[in-house]
Design a protein around this motif. Structure first.
Motif, PDB file in Angstrom:
ATOM      1  N   SER A 185       1.586  -2.832  -6.613  1.00 43.20           N
ATOM      2  CA  SER A 185       0.844  -3.409  -5.676  1.00 43.20           C
ATOM      3  C   SER A 185       0.401  -4.875  -5.935  1.00 43.20           C
ATOM      4  O   SER A 185       0.417  -5.531  -4.801  1.00 43.20           O
ATOM      5  CB  SER A 185      -0.458  -2.578  -5.684  1.00 43.20           C
ATOM      6  OG  SER A 185      -0.485  -1.179  -5.224  1.00 43.20           O
TER       7      SER A 185
ATOM      8  N   LYS B 114       3.756  -1.396   5.835  1.00 37.12           N
ATOM      9  CA  LYS B 114       2.462  -0.776   5.204  1.00 37.12           C
ATOM     10  C   LYS B 114       1.980   0.411   5.556  1.00 37.12           C
ATOM     11  O   LYS B 114       1.413   1.264   4.903  1.00 37.12           O
ATOM     12  CB  LYS B 114       1.442  -2.066   5.795  1.00 37.12           C
ATOM     13  CG  LYS B 114      -0.029  -1.832   5.303  1.00 37.12           C
ATOM     14  CD  LYS B 114      -0.179  -2.043   3.968  1.00 37.12           C
ATOM     15  CE  LYS B 114      -1.632  -1.984   3.631  1.00 37.12           C
ATOM     16  NZ  LYS B 114      -2.057  -2.152   2.005  1.00 37.12           N
TER      17      LYS B 114
ATOM     18  N   SER C 263       1.301   3.715   2.775  1.00 39.06           N
ATOM     19  CA  SER C 263      -0.020   3.669   2.507  1.00 39.06           C
ATOM     20  C   SER C 263      -0.592   5.004   2.359  1.00 39.06           C
ATOM     21  O   SER C 263      -1.150   5.632   1.051  1.00 39.06           O
ATOM     22  CB  SER C 263      -0.945   2.859   3.288  1.00 39.06           C
ATOM     23  OG  SER C 263      -0.875   1.530   3.218  1.00 39.06           O
TER      24      SER C 263
END
Length: 422
Positions: free
Chosen positions: A31, A130, A134
């Motif tokens: 990350s 994203k 996620s």
């Protein structure tokens, strides 16, 4: 439906197995590297699109569409991850979209009239990545952090994540200052992007803990309904099969998010008031990011000990922010920024650990998708509220935020009273 991990997603057993803490730390490094890429892009997206000929309206539409996709598309990708059990595959694909799309922005100034359209497409695709990764990533992390303590695991991950969010924009700013151009910075971001993918490949091979079934996995498998896979995903996206405590908590988090003003609103206010020069704003933001990382680390262990009750501090912190940042004293403004950073750190890390506690293991990706969408609606409403009132009605804004946080605290208290026994 069989929730056992399929061969395509099963980690190969030929490599030494990493410990739970090493696994969590490695995921945090993934990350960190990825955040350098996409936070660097987000920091420069507006000026870069402007350099390609975009108007302010176009910049707003492109960046707004990207953020909307990043939140709302999780309503699809979360249930998709749970139904297909392709958590690793979706995580890898999502990170790959970021690692590829952002460096490609460096090519767009050389595409002539097509450059702006290509850049806008790449930005929206990155935000789609994203949304793809996620929910699946958070579900994997929740499983990895079972042995370390979910609060501490998510806190360490968040702290490393913030290091990337801080260094990425600084890296692009430094390259732009040295070269006088924006596109070389995007090209350099190919390096952390490649590192993120290499780390993720190692993590997938050496972290079988993230692919083992948890005790309640089989118990959470829904009975066959005869519907198509897409119909199942749509039904799951509504969150109808998620516990009531989860929905209470989602509403509470939405109210908290609505009151948690963006740094852009706050910095606009204290720059307009002449308290902080515009050139100093990045330093103030860096202070907030440092506090955010420390707050996430501090509350992680508390959550593992006391559960969701530690989150009751968030509405208090959020309500205190406007009381500080809307004053004419620089010291109080800086205190408000510190409080804002602390509230953001807890909100962005410990809440994910709490969601993992509130829902069955087989529904975590679905829950993260629904939670992000509800929180996104809160952010949209809060942004409109702050934008309408911050200029001439700051006191009224502070009062409204206080009322929202009182309601959020009541909902959160009801959630903690009904949460599963730890």
């Amino acid at each position: 439906m069989d929730l056992r991990v399929t061969p395509s997603d099963q980690a190969a057993p030929a490599h030494p197995v990493w410990t739970p803490w090493r696994t969590v730390f490695a995921f945090g490094l993934v990350s960190l590297a990825a955040d350098m890429v996409y936070e660097g892009m987000r920091a420069m997206a507006g000026p870069f699109l402007g350099s390609l000929g975009a108007s302010a309206l176009t910049v707003g539409l492109v960046t707004g569409a990207g953020e909307a996709v990043a939140l709302m598309f999780r309503l699809v990708t979360g249930p998709w991850a749970d139904r297909s059990q392709r958590h690793w595959r979706l995580t890898v694909v999502g990170y790959a979209m970021t690692a590829v799309c952002v460096p490609l922005l460096a090519v767009t100034p050389f595409l002539g009239s097509a450059g702006l359209a290509v850049a806008a497409t790449l930005i929206v695709l990155e935000r789609t990545g994203k949304a793809v990764r996620s929910p699946a990533k958070s579900a994997l992390l929740a499983r990895m952090a079972t042995s370390t303590g979910r609060g501490k695991g998510f806190a360490v991950h968040k702290a490393l994540d913030q290091v990337g969010a801080f260094t990425g924009p600084l890296l692009l700013a430094g390259i732009a200052g040295l070269t006088g151009l924006l596109w070389p910075g995007f090209a350099v971001l190919a390096i952390p992007g490649a590192l993120a993918m290499l780390l993720l490949a190692q993590l997938r091979r050496r972290a079988p803990i993230a692919t083992r079934a948890e005790p309640d996995d089989e118990a959470t498998v829904p009975a066959p309904t005869g519907r198509s896979a897409w119909a199942e995903v749509r039904a799951a996206a509504l969150g109808a099969d998620l516990p009531g405590t989860f929905h209470l908590f989602s509403l509470s988090a939405a109210l908290t998010t609505a009151g948690l003003m963006t740094f852009g609103v706050m910095s606009y206010r204290f720059v307009e008031a002449g308290l902080v020069a515009a050139a100093v704003v990045p330093l103030v933001y860096a202070l907030a990011m440092a506090v955010e990382a420390l707050a996430a680390l501090a509350t992680g262990g508390m959550f593992d000990r006391w559960g969701g009750r530690v989150l009751l501090v968030v509405p208090v912190l959020v309500a205190a922010v406007p009381l500080c940042v809307f004053t004419d004293q620089l010291t109080l403004v800086l205190v408000g920024v510190v409080v804002w950073g602390a509230a953001t750190g807890v909100q962005d890390s410990t809440v994910k650990a709490y969601v993992a506690d509130l829902v069955p293991a087989g529904r975590r990706a679905t829950a993260y998708g629904v939670f992000a969408a509800v929180q996104g609606l809160g952010a949209l409403a809060g942004g409109a509220l702050a934008g309408a009132l911050v200029d001439h009605h700051a006191r009224l804004l502070a009062m409204v935020i206080g009322v929202l946080q009182a309601a959020a605290a009541v909902l959160l208290w009801r959630t903690t009273r009904r949460e599963p026994r730890r």
